[in-house]
Design an enzyme around this catalytic site. Structure first.
Site, PDB file in Angstrom:
ATOM      1  N   GLY A  11     165.004  82.204  55.092  1.00  0.00           N
ATOM      2  CA  GLY A  11     165.531  82.996  53.986  1.00  0.00           C
ATOM      3  C   GLY A  11     166.858  83.681  54.230  1.00  0.00           C
ATOM      4  O   GLY A  11     167.440  84.237  53.300  1.00  0.00           O
ATOM      5  N   THR A  12     167.363  83.658  55.460  1.00  0.00           N
ATOM      6  CA  THR A  12     168.672  84.270  55.715  1.00  0.00           C
ATOM      7  C   THR A  12     169.792  83.238  55.716  1.00  0.00           C
ATOM      8  O   THR A  12     170.949  83.580  55.949  1.00  0.00           O
ATOM      9  CB  THR A  12     168.681  85.014  57.066  1.00  0.00           C
ATOM     10  OG1 THR A  12     168.389  84.087  58.117  1.00  0.00           O
ATOM     11  CG2 THR A  12     167.658  86.139  57.072  1.00  0.00           C
ATOM     12  N   TYR A  14     172.113  79.791  54.189  1.00  0.00           N
ATOM     13  CA  TYR A  14     173.069  79.603  53.089  1.00  0.00           C
ATOM     14  C   TYR A  14     172.368  79.428  51.747  1.00  0.00           C
ATOM     15  O   TYR A  14     172.726  80.075  50.760  1.00  0.00           O
ATOM     16  CB  TYR A  14     173.950  78.396  53.401  1.00  0.00           C
ATOM     17  CG  TYR A  14     175.059  78.160  52.406  1.00  0.00           C
ATOM     18  CD1 TYR A  14     176.140  79.034  52.327  1.00  0.00           C
ATOM     19  CD2 TYR A  14     175.029  77.060  51.545  1.00  0.00           C
ATOM     20  CE1 TYR A  14     177.164  78.821  51.420  1.00  0.00           C
ATOM     21  CE2 TYR A  14     176.049  76.835  50.636  1.00  0.00           C
ATOM     22  CZ  TYR A  14     177.115  77.720  50.577  1.00  0.00           C
ATOM     23  OH  TYR A  14     178.119  77.507  49.672  1.00  0.00           O
ATOM     24  N   GLY A  16     168.838  79.505  51.558  1.00  0.00           N
ATOM     25  CA  GLY A  16     167.603  80.280  51.601  1.00  0.00           C
ATOM     26  C   GLY A  16     167.732  81.654  50.981  1.00  0.00           C
ATOM     27  O   GLY A  16     166.845  82.112  50.247  1.00  0.00           O
ATOM     28  N   ARG A  35     161.403  85.678  61.830  1.00  0.00           N
ATOM     29  CA  ARG A  35     161.175  85.122  63.159  1.00  0.00           C
ATOM     30  C   ARG A  35     161.674  86.111  64.215  1.00  0.00           C
ATOM     31  O   ARG A  35     162.615  86.878  63.965  1.00  0.00           O
ATOM     32  CB  ARG A  35     161.878  83.774  63.279  1.00  0.00           C
ATOM     33  CG  ARG A  35     161.269  82.725  62.364  1.00  0.00           C
ATOM     34  CD  ARG A  35     162.224  81.623  61.987  1.00  0.00           C
ATOM     35  NE  ARG A  35     162.625  80.817  63.126  1.00  0.00           N
ATOM     36  CZ  ARG A  35     163.494  79.805  63.049  1.00  0.00           C
ATOM     37  NH1 ARG A  35     164.043  79.483  61.889  1.00  0.00           N
ATOM     38  NH2 ARG A  35     163.806  79.117  64.125  1.00  0.00           N
ATOM     39  N   LYS A  44     171.736  88.907  59.977  1.00  0.00           N
ATOM     40  CA  LYS A  44     170.506  88.347  59.410  1.00  0.00           C
ATOM     41  C   LYS A  44     169.448  89.426  59.215  1.00  0.00           C
ATOM     42  O   LYS A  44     168.731  89.446  58.209  1.00  0.00           O
ATOM     43  CB  LYS A  44     169.971  87.235  60.308  1.00  0.00           C
ATOM     44  CG  LYS A  44     170.802  85.965  60.283  1.00  0.00           C
ATOM     45  CD  LYS A  44     170.165  84.868  61.118  1.00  0.00           C
ATOM     46  CE  LYS A  44     170.983  83.586  61.034  1.00  0.00           C
ATOM     47  NZ  LYS A  44     170.364  82.487  61.841  1.00  0.00           N
ATOM     48  N   LYS A 136     164.226  63.894  58.096  1.00  0.00           N
ATOM     49  CA  LYS A 136     163.646  64.387  56.846  1.00  0.00           C
ATOM     50  C   LYS A 136     162.520  63.472  56.377  1.00  0.00           C
ATOM     51  O   LYS A 136     161.516  63.943  55.817  1.00  0.00           O
ATOM     52  CB  LYS A 136     164.732  64.516  55.770  1.00  0.00           C
ATOM     53  CG  LYS A 136     165.690  65.678  56.014  1.00  0.00           C
ATOM     54  CD  LYS A 136     166.741  65.785  54.923  1.00  0.00           C
ATOM     55  CE  LYS A 136     167.655  66.993  55.166  1.00  0.00           C
ATOM     56  NZ  LYS A 136     168.690  67.134  54.114  1.00  0.00           N
TER      57      LYS A 136
END
Length: 312
Positions: A11-12, A14, A16, A35, A44, A136
């Site tokens: 979440g911190t 680009y 997110g 984390r 962050k 991916k």
């Protein structure tokens, strides 16, 4: 739309941080994974605290602690992962998340970290950039083998990386006098405002029409050519740029002597601007594919003319 419990992992980052913001704005109970290493990065950590002020919940967990991940995902209905694809090792961390989601058994939707080109269409991509797509696909296979409900999001080209600098290699600011046109500049590309990417992502989390499907972000007015992008900037700025067309052979020759990261960028640009990998296929409902702007016509997405205004 109802109220969901949403966990954002990464979440911190680009994209997110924008997804966290969109989730909060749409009224969802928003959780952000914290984390241990985040506490060592002041920017962050301050960003996480700003999310908390806006009403988000911070959840401590680590990819190296399976039980902590299980506890985190048990809190929510939806998990969205936005770990960076710039470092391949980060992408495979999602396998630990898949295992946690599988054990928890309560997650109704998982959106893994993709948000670019559709990796399922990039099996013949150039090395070294192909590794990102391959990894991916490893994550996708794990998701599907575990029967985890999911949505894959192909968000194409983020404006901050592809629009502001007119897709030139180098600085992220507009060129002042010269611009390189890739090929003849007439291949269709899809450019997206990052906040719109976040909005479409959040809108899909409760939508059965996107369940176990790939959602492409292809709003019609943002499907333009490289040459059209350059011309849009010229009209806005009043500055005519000297244009040089670069053949595919000469473009690929730029890889020589570059480090791996630069080679990856060149390879990806080749697929986008010379092969047209973002637009050289039709979105097919029969293949579990949907298009975001068609599903959510109420979203007033940002056109690239408006996106470029901030660069004047």
């Amino acid at each position: 739309m109802g109220r969901c419990r949403v966990l954002v992992v990464g979440g911190t980052g680009y994209i997110g941080k924008r997804i966290v913001k969109a989730s909060i704005e749409h009224g969802h109970d928003t959780y952000v994974l914290k984390r241990p290493e985040t506490g060592l990065d002041i920017e962050k950590f301050q960003l996480l605290l700003s999310f908390k002020k806006q009403g988000a919940h911070l959840v401590e967990a680590s990819f190296s602690d399976h039980e902590s991940l299980v506890r985190a995902v048990k809190l929510v209905d939806v998990v969205i992962c936005t770990v960076s694809g710039a470092h391949s090792r980060s992408l495979l961390l999602q396998l630990k998340l898949v295992e946690a989601i599988k054990e928890a058994g309560n997650v109704k939707r998982f959106i893994p970290s993709e948000f670019g080109m559709d990796p399922a269409r990039m099996g013949d991509a150039l090395e070294p950039g192909r590794e990102t797509f391959d990894l991916k696909m490893v994550v996708r296979k794990a998701i599907e083998d575990a029967n985890i409900p999911h949505t894959y999001i192909s968000a194409n080209c983020f404006g901050g990386y592809f629009v502001g600098n007119l897709s030139q290699l180098g600085p992220l600011t507009p060129p002042s006098d010269k611009v390189t046109i890739y090929g003849d500049g007439n291949v269709k590309v899809v450019y997206m405002d990052e906040d719109d990417v976040a909005t479409y992502t959040i809108m899909t989390i409760e939508d059965d029409r996107t369940l176990n499907k790939t959602m492409y972000l292809r709003p019609p007015e943002n499907v333009i050519t490289h040459r059209q992008l350059v011309e849009t900037w010229e009209k806005l700025s009043g500055n005519q740029l000297q244009k040089t067309e670069l053949s595919s052979q000469d473009f690929l020759a730029l890889m020589e002597g570059k480090d791996v990261a630069e080679q990856v960028v060149i390879g990806h640009l080749y697929h986008i601007y010379y092969e047209g990998c973002l637009t050289n296929f039709d979105i097919d409902a029969a293949q579990d594919q949907v298009e975001a702007s068609s599903l959510y016509p109420e979203v007033e997405y940002i056109r690239m003319k408006d996106y470029l205004m901030i660069y004047l």
